[in-house]
Scaffold this motif. Structure first.
Motif, PDB file in Angstrom:
ATOM      1  N   VAL A   1       0.823  -1.212   0.000  1.00 52.10           N
ATOM      2  CA  VAL A   1       0.000   0.000   0.000  1.00 52.10           C
ATOM      3  C   VAL A   1       0.860   1.266   0.000  1.00 52.10           C
ATOM      4  CG1 VAL A   1      -1.729   1.326   1.280  1.00 52.10           C
ATOM      5  CG2 VAL A   1      -2.030  -1.153   0.974  1.00 52.10           C
ATOM      6  N   PRO A   2       1.822   1.433   0.943  1.00 50.60           N
ATOM      7  CA  PRO A   2       2.643   2.654   0.870  1.00 50.60           C
ATOM      8  C   PRO A   2       3.481   2.717  -0.406  1.00 50.60           C
ATOM      9  CG  PRO A   2       3.443   1.160   2.583  1.00 50.60           C
ATOM     10  CD  PRO A   2       2.119   0.634   2.152  1.00 50.60           C
ATOM     11  N   CYS A   3       3.876   1.568  -0.952  1.00 50.82           N
ATOM     12  CA  CYS A   3       4.675   1.586  -2.186  1.00 50.82           C
ATOM     13  C   CYS A   3       3.849   2.106  -3.358  1.00 50.82           C
ATOM     14  CB  CYS A   3       5.195   0.186  -2.498  1.00 50.82           C
ATOM     15  SG  CYS A   3       6.530  -0.307  -1.396  1.00 50.82           S
ATOM     16  N   VAL A   4       2.626   1.612  -3.495  1.00 45.65           N
ATOM     17  CA  VAL A   4       1.766   2.090  -4.591  1.00 45.65           C
ATOM     18  C   VAL A   4       1.435   3.566  -4.371  1.00 45.65           C
ATOM     19  CG1 VAL A   4      -0.498   1.834  -5.662  1.00 45.65           C
ATOM     20  CG2 VAL A   4       0.874  -0.196  -5.131  1.00 45.65           C
ATOM     21  N   SER A   5       1.207   3.949  -3.124  1.00 41.66           N
ATOM     22  CA  SER A   5       0.939   5.355  -2.815  1.00 41.66           C
ATOM     23  C   SER A   5       2.115   6.234  -3.243  1.00 41.66           C
ATOM     24  CB  SER A   5       0.662   5.503  -1.321  1.00 41.66           C
ATOM     25  OG  SER A   5       0.719   6.859  -0.923  1.00 41.66           O
ATOM     26  N   MET A   6       3.329   5.814  -2.902  1.00 40.45           N
ATOM     27  CA  MET A   6       4.503   6.600  -3.291  1.00 40.45           C
ATOM     28  C   MET A   6       4.653   6.642  -4.810  1.00 40.45           C
ATOM     29  SD  MET A   6       7.432   5.804  -0.401  1.00 40.45           S
ATOM     30  CE  MET A   6       7.503   4.038  -0.697  1.00 40.45           C
ATOM     31  N   ALA A   7       4.426   5.491  -5.457  1.00 45.00           N
ATOM     32  CA  ALA A   7       4.569   5.432  -6.920  1.00 45.00           C
ATOM     33  C   ALA A   7       3.609   6.412  -7.586  1.00 45.00           C
ATOM     34  CB  ALA A   7       4.314   4.001  -7.412  1.00 45.00           C
ATOM     35  N   VAL A   8       2.359   6.455  -7.110  1.00 38.19           N
ATOM     36  CA  VAL A   8       1.362   7.353  -7.715  1.00 38.19           C
ATOM     37  C   VAL A   8       1.756   8.811  -7.490  1.00 38.19           C
ATOM     38  CG1 VAL A   8      -1.030   8.133  -7.543  1.00 38.19           C
ATOM     39  CG2 VAL A   8      -0.502   5.669  -7.578  1.00 38.19           C
ATOM     40  N   GLN A   9       2.197   9.130  -6.268  1.00 44.29           N
ATOM     41  CA  GLN A   9       2.592  10.512  -5.982  1.00 44.29           C
ATOM     42  C   GLN A   9       3.802  10.938  -6.816  1.00 44.29           C
ATOM     43  OE1 GLN A   9       2.297  11.637  -1.590  1.00 44.29           O
ATOM     44  NE2 GLN A   9       1.863   9.447  -1.465  1.00 44.29           N
ATOM     45  N   ILE A  10       4.747  10.014  -6.998  1.00 46.31           N
ATOM     46  CA  ILE A  10       5.922  10.337  -7.828  1.00 46.31           C
ATOM     47  C   ILE A  10       5.482  10.590  -9.274  1.00 46.31           C
ATOM     48  CG2 ILE A  10       8.065   9.419  -8.797  1.00 46.31           C
ATOM     49  CD1 ILE A  10       8.350   7.758  -6.176  1.00 46.31           C
ATOM     50  N   LEU A  11       4.642   9.678  -9.793  1.00 45.42           N
ATOM     51  CA  LEU A  11       4.200   9.829 -11.187  1.00 45.42           C
ATOM     52  C   LEU A  11       3.502  11.167 -11.389  1.00 45.42           C
ATOM     53  CD1 LEU A  11       2.881   6.317 -12.289  1.00 45.42           C
ATOM     54  CD2 LEU A  11       4.942   7.521 -13.053  1.00 45.42           C
ATOM     55  N   MET A  12       2.672  11.568 -10.433  1.00 47.01           N
ATOM     56  CA  MET A  12       1.973  12.846 -10.576  1.00 47.01           C
ATOM     57  C   MET A  12       2.963  14.013 -10.587  1.00 47.01           C
ATOM     58  SD  MET A  12      -1.623  12.423  -8.514  1.00 47.01           S
ATOM     59  CE  MET A  12      -0.812  12.479  -6.928  1.00 47.01           C
ATOM     60  N   SER A  13       4.052  13.890  -9.826  1.00 41.87           N
ATOM     61  CA  SER A  13       4.977  15.025  -9.746  1.00 41.87           C
ATOM     62  C   SER A  13       5.931  15.097 -10.929  1.00 41.87           C
ATOM     63  CB  SER A  13       5.747  14.988  -8.417  1.00 41.87           C
ATOM     64  OG  SER A  13       6.815  14.091  -8.493  1.00 41.87           O
ATOM     65  N   VAL A  14       6.104  14.005 -11.701  1.00 41.40           N
ATOM     66  CA  VAL A  14       7.034  14.054 -12.833  1.00 41.40           C
ATOM     67  C   VAL A  14       6.350  13.857 -14.184  1.00 41.40           C
ATOM     68  CG1 VAL A  14       8.997  13.239 -11.453  1.00 41.40           C
ATOM     69  CG2 VAL A  14       7.636  11.584 -12.772  1.00 41.40           C
ATOM     70  N   ALA A  15       5.029  13.684 -14.177  1.00 46.07           N
ATOM     71  CA  ALA A  15       4.333  13.335 -15.430  1.00 46.07           C
ATOM     72  C   ALA A  15       4.587  14.368 -16.527  1.00 46.07           C
ATOM     73  CB  ALA A  15       2.837  13.176 -15.169  1.00 46.07           C
ATOM     74  N   ALA A  16       4.798  15.610 -16.146  1.00 45.75           N
ATOM     75  CA  ALA A  16       5.010  16.660 -17.148  1.00 45.75           C
ATOM     76  C   ALA A  16       6.295  16.453 -17.936  1.00 45.75           C
ATOM     77  CB  ALA A  16       5.055  18.025 -16.459  1.00 45.75           C
ATOM     78  N   TYR A  17       7.216  15.628 -17.395  1.00 47.96           N
ATOM     79  CA  TYR A  17       8.511  15.438 -18.057  1.00 47.96           C
ATOM     80  C   TYR A  17       8.571  14.164 -18.890  1.00 47.96           C
ATOM     81  CZ  TYR A  17      10.070  19.075 -14.871  1.00 47.96           C
ATOM     82  OH  TYR A  17      10.206  20.252 -14.196  1.00 47.96           O
ATOM     83  N   ALA A  18       7.461  13.454 -19.011  1.00 44.54           N
ATOM     84  CA  ALA A  18       7.470  12.179 -19.728  1.00 44.54           C
ATOM     85  C   ALA A  18       7.862  12.412 -21.193  1.00 44.54           C
ATOM     86  CB  ALA A  18       6.116  11.509 -19.641  1.00 44.54           C
TER      87      ALA A  18
END
Lengths: 143, 143, 143
Positions: free
Chosen positions: C126-143
């Motif tokens: 659960v915390p791993c998926v939570s961290m993964a989602v938060q990271i993706l949201m913060s870097v999605a603009a650089y994809a």
């Protein structure tokens, strides 16, 4: 930056060493005709080659042991580099780990007499435990 | 920061891809009733289900191959991002690795005809070796 | 720095936990006289001890599950720490993961009744998926 760069140098060499074991495993599979997947066996002569081979299994154990030890080193070494150790002491940690893991792979793939491989494993663990303890002491206040 | 963020984007997607294989493995174990541990078999019908299944083993090989390749990429890509590559070139490395590893997983889980999986594996190794060489050149002075 | 240091604290403890499983596996191999390599068996009494043991295999599964879950956490936690989360929220992620993975190892090595181990595995994800989602949201603009 010098300590981190020194760490990166040995870390990347060890990653290449891991890749090399994967390449060796693949070559041994082709030479011994021992494939883990039926689709691979079919391409290389028939389903009878979907089978295990003792030397392929040895290569796989060497690779798995690298995952268990080199991958944590990639983390410990990077964080340890950020804790401000002296370059001389830090390089000593990295070089001991590097040499011990190269010896470990050689001892595994050449089936050297016991306890060569175990001694190499233990020698490589010493700098890792040392780095782990030093890291814990430097961040314990933030637990 | 743009190169590192671009790396992180594809890296996290690949971590989620690895988690997905673990979830698939668990679902296949339940559906095929093939459990690695007696305590799991007891909960799902009895000790006769403490057994291996060819498709479960296939899922496990796909997962292990990810550990062998995606985990080193998490290290190489992060360090490579810090060596100052152009965003275009760096993104190309990350996207090739990402697409090749997704294809690798599909080829493994769907048992696609050989050599699809091996080609995907090799295609993913090319950007990794390229990054490893570029990193080594940028830190070799600190060895 | 406080969030990253907090992450490092729990991450290093988990690396030490993984090392402990390796040490336990080695001790069980010696006590049960069950060696993966003929050269080890020869040193400890003869080739008849080149054999598998159910408890050794259990230790190996516990270790492999750690590789599949703790190693990606070392990456996710480090990157998540750099995205500027609050210390309270971040520490909650790290502590949940840490406690769940310790329980997972205990459940595995002590063969606790199902579904203890599976629940610990899920709680750690659960915390791993939570961290993964938060990271993706913060870097999605650089994809």
């Amino acid at each position: 930056v010098p300590v981190f760069s020194c760490f990166v140098f040995y870390a990347v060499l060890l990653v290449i060493k891991m890749y090399t074991i994967a390449v060796i495993t693949g070559q041994v599979r082709l030479r011994k005709k021992a494939f883990a997947n039926p689709e691979d066996a079919l391409r290389h002569g028939g389903l009878q080659f979907h089978r295990e081979d003792p030397y392929v299994e040895r290569c796989r154990r060497a690779h798995l042991n690298d995952l268990e030890n080199i991958l944590p080193f990639l983390f410990l070494g990077a964080v340890y580099s950020l804790t401000g150790p002296s370059l001389t002491v830090a390089r000593f940690h990295f070089v001991v780990f590097f040499l011990a893991r190269v010896l470990h792979s050689l001892a595994y793939l050449l089936a050297l007499q016991a306890p060569t491989r175990s001694l190499a494993y233990t020698a490589a663990q010493v700098p890792c435990v040392s780095m782990a303890v030093q890291i814990l002491m430097s961040v314990a206040a933030y637990a």
